[in-house]
Enzyme design. Structure first.
Site, short mmCIF file in Angstrom:
data_model
loop_
_atom_site.label_atom_id
_atom_site.label_comp_id
_atom_site.label_asym_id
_atom_site.label_seq_id
_atom_site.Cartn_x
_atom_site.Cartn_y
_atom_site.Cartn_z
N THR A 221 89.57 -24.29 0.36
CA THR A 221 88.61 -23.37 0.19
C THR A 221 89.16 -21.92 0.11
O THR A 221 89.33 -20.83 -0.74
CB THR A 221 87.41 -23.27 0.96
N THR B 27 96.52 -15.59 14.23
CA THR B 27 97.54 -16.49 15.08
C THR B 27 97.32 -17.76 14.27
O THR B 27 96.20 -18.44 14.01
CB THR B 27 96.76 -16.46 16.33
N ASN C 26 87.90 -33.52 -8.35
CA ASN C 26 87.45 -34.17 -7.09
C ASN C 26 86.51 -35.22 -7.17
O ASN C 26 86.41 -36.28 -6.35
CB ASN C 26 86.95 -33.19 -6.07
N HIS D 183 93.78 -32.15 5.25
CA HIS D 183 92.80 -33.20 5.56
C HIS D 183 92.47 -34.20 4.20
O HIS D 183 91.71 -35.18 4.49
CB HIS D 183 91.32 -32.68 6.15
N SER E 226 95.38 -28.83 0.77
CA SER E 226 94.45 -28.96 2.00
C SER E 226 94.83 -30.20 2.55
O SER E 226 95.06 -31.33 2.21
CB SER E 226 92.82 -29.01 1.55
N GLN F 207 93.15 -32.25 -4.71
CA GLN F 207 92.91 -33.70 -4.74
C GLN F 207 94.00 -34.40 -5.37
O GLN F 207 93.99 -35.82 -5.80
CB GLN F 207 91.66 -34.10 -5.70
N CYS G 187 80.58 -31.17 -0.61
CA CYS G 187 79.97 -30.10 -0.58
C CYS G 187 78.54 -29.90 -1.09
O CYS G 187 77.81 -28.94 -0.58
CB CYS G 187 80.75 -28.98 -1.05
C1 LIG Z 1 89.44 -29.91 -5.66
C2 LIG Z 1 89.03 -29.38 -4.12
N1 LIG Z 1 89.47 -28.08 -3.93
C3 LIG Z 1 88.96 -27.46 -2.78
C4 LIG Z 1 88.57 -28.22 -1.71
C5 LIG Z 1 88.21 -27.46 -0.32
O1 LIG Z 1 89.08 -27.76 0.44
P1 LIG Z 1 88.89 -27.47 2.22
O2 LIG Z 1 87.68 -28.53 2.51
O3 LIG Z 1 90.22 -27.86 2.86
O4 LIG Z 1 88.39 -26.21 2.21
C6 LIG Z 1 88.31 -29.56 -2.09
C7 LIG Z 1 87.46 -30.25 -0.82
O5 LIG Z 1 86.43 -31.13 -1.20
C8 LIG Z 1 88.72 -30.13 -3.32
O6 LIG Z 1 88.07 -31.42 -3.65
#
Ligand SMILES: Cc1ncc(COP(=O)(O)O)c(C=O)c1O
Length: 388
Positions: A74, A237, A151, A201, A199, A179, A325
């Site tokens: 994000t 930091t 996603n 995770h 990202s 993704q 989300c």
């Molecule tokens: C395509 C895409 N962009 C951005 C994000 C946001 O990533 P983060 O959860 O690291 O903020 C996601 C998370 O679902 C995603 O699937």
């Protein structure tokens, strides 16, 4: 006997890989220094950040100096869009109708502030025509932002073509590759991308850490101001344990990305084949070939996804009705509507997303559970009633 749960929501987040946890732990306890401190404890942390940067750069095919660590996808998306607008002084963006909310919602906010956003549509199969992007670019365009993989459907966009169009037209190009990383190979030495979001995770790393790739020479205006971390491009930091974890996850992803398609793609195809053979009126949302290998978005006619997800949850199977989300919202998926699905079809769609460690036994058990659950839900429908 308690059945183990089957996690099929890896596009929402992934388990942190054991190798990643092992590398992170000492940076929470033993090597807790601040990388900006001159003494040894700080310098050890600084070296760990440097090593992680090297690993991420290797995964993406770029230079270490082009990596900016952030708090996740994000922030990376927000930083790229804001930087392009502020560095250029221009007031227009080009993007697609199906971006993640991290791009989509920011663009909607920018529109309220008088910026102009040109929205490029996608086809019924979720694919993007690069010619449509070319048509949307104007002299006032500060940036084109087009995701690498969606996603919700996993559909892959023609990033190379779009990047080349942007380069030829002299417009900056950002891609949200959150993704795609770890699922398909990305080589930034061969594609003229200016900004790319990652990202950790989503590919076996920890939450709350990500990367914004900024091509060498591209003017950059930070989102966060303060200390001079990340060569003055991102103040604050550093999340050292998170960055260390991301580095290890990147190293593993680089080793495994070639076999990801074989291993996970084969399981995904098996899952879909079993369900399509076992049920009538099921459709794959999105182009069946041009997708990341782990994602299966299925539309089950006459089945409310909420009912199906609840039934599956009771059986210990986790999947998703839309992007994580927007879970909890009663609105149909914006992505599926943009592909021309009716609201009812969108409400009948479920996303299954597989992970690296998934087994054939799990996939067969999950497919059987889906078939049974859909059968149960459809049986309860009053006869003659069919959702259009
Ligand atoms: C395509 C895409 N962009 C951005 C994000 C946001 O990533 P983060 O959860 O690291 O903020 C996601 C998370 O679902 C995603 O699937």
């Amino acid at each position: 006997m308690i059945k183990r749960s089957i996690y099929l929501d890896n596009n929402a987040t992934t388990a942190v890989l054991p190798e990643v946890v092992r590398e992170m732990v000492p940076f929470l306890s033993v090597y807790y220094g601040n990388p900006s401190s001159a003494y040894a404890l700080g310098q050890e942390a600084k070296e760990a950040v440097r090593s992680a940067r090297r690993r991420v750069a290797r995964l993406l095919g770029c230079r270490e100096e082009e990596i900016v660590f952030t708090s996740g996808g994000t922030e990376s998306d927000n930083a790229a869009l804001w930087s392009a607008l502020r560095a250029s002084g221009k007031r227009e963006l080009v993007t697609t109708m199906v971006e993640h909310p991290a791009v989509y919602r920011l663009c909607r906010e920018l529109e309220k502030d008088g910026y102009r956003v040109r929205w490029v549509p996608v086809g019924a199969d979720g694919l993007l025509d690069p010619a449509e992007v070319a048509r949307a670019i104007r002299a006032e365009t500060a940036l084109v932002s087009v995701m690498t993989a969606n996603n919700e459907t996993g559909v892959l966009f023609p990033i190379r073509e779009v990047a080349e169009i942007c380069r030829d037209r002299g417009v900056l190009f950002h891609t949200d590759a959150v993704q795609a990383v770890g699922k398909v190979a990305i080589d930034l030495s061969r594609i003229p991308v200016d900004f790319l979001s990652v990202s950790a995770h989503k590919f076996g790393g920890p939450k709350g850490v990500g990367v914004l790739y900024v091509r060498d020479g591209v003017p950059f205006r930070p989102l966060l101001w303060g200390g001079s971390q990340e060569s003055g491009r991102r103040a604050g930091t550093e999340n050292v344990p998170g960055i260390v974890g991301m580095g290890k996850a990147a190293e593993l992803a680089a080793e495994r990305v070639g076999s990801f398609a074989d291993r996970v793609g084969t399981l995904r195809d098996r899952f879909e084949r079993t369900i399509l053979a076992g049920l009538d009126d099921v459709r794959i949302n999105g182009h069946p070939g041009k997708r990341v290998p782990n994602t299966s978005n299925l539309c089950f006619r006459n089945v409310e996804s909420e009912a199906l997800l609840l039934d599956l949850d009771r059986q210990g199977i986790q999947a998703s009705g839309g992007s994580a989300c927007s879970t909890g919202s009663a609105r149909p998926s914006r992505v599926l509507l943009a592909m021309g699905l009716s609201p009812q079809e969108a409400f009948s769609s479920v996303r299954f997303s597989l992970g690296w460690n998934q087994t054939e036994e799990e996939i067969d058990r999950a497919a059987a559970a889906v078939i049974e659950a859909v059968g149960r839900i459809r049986e309860k429908l009053p006869s003659g009633l069919a959702m259009s």
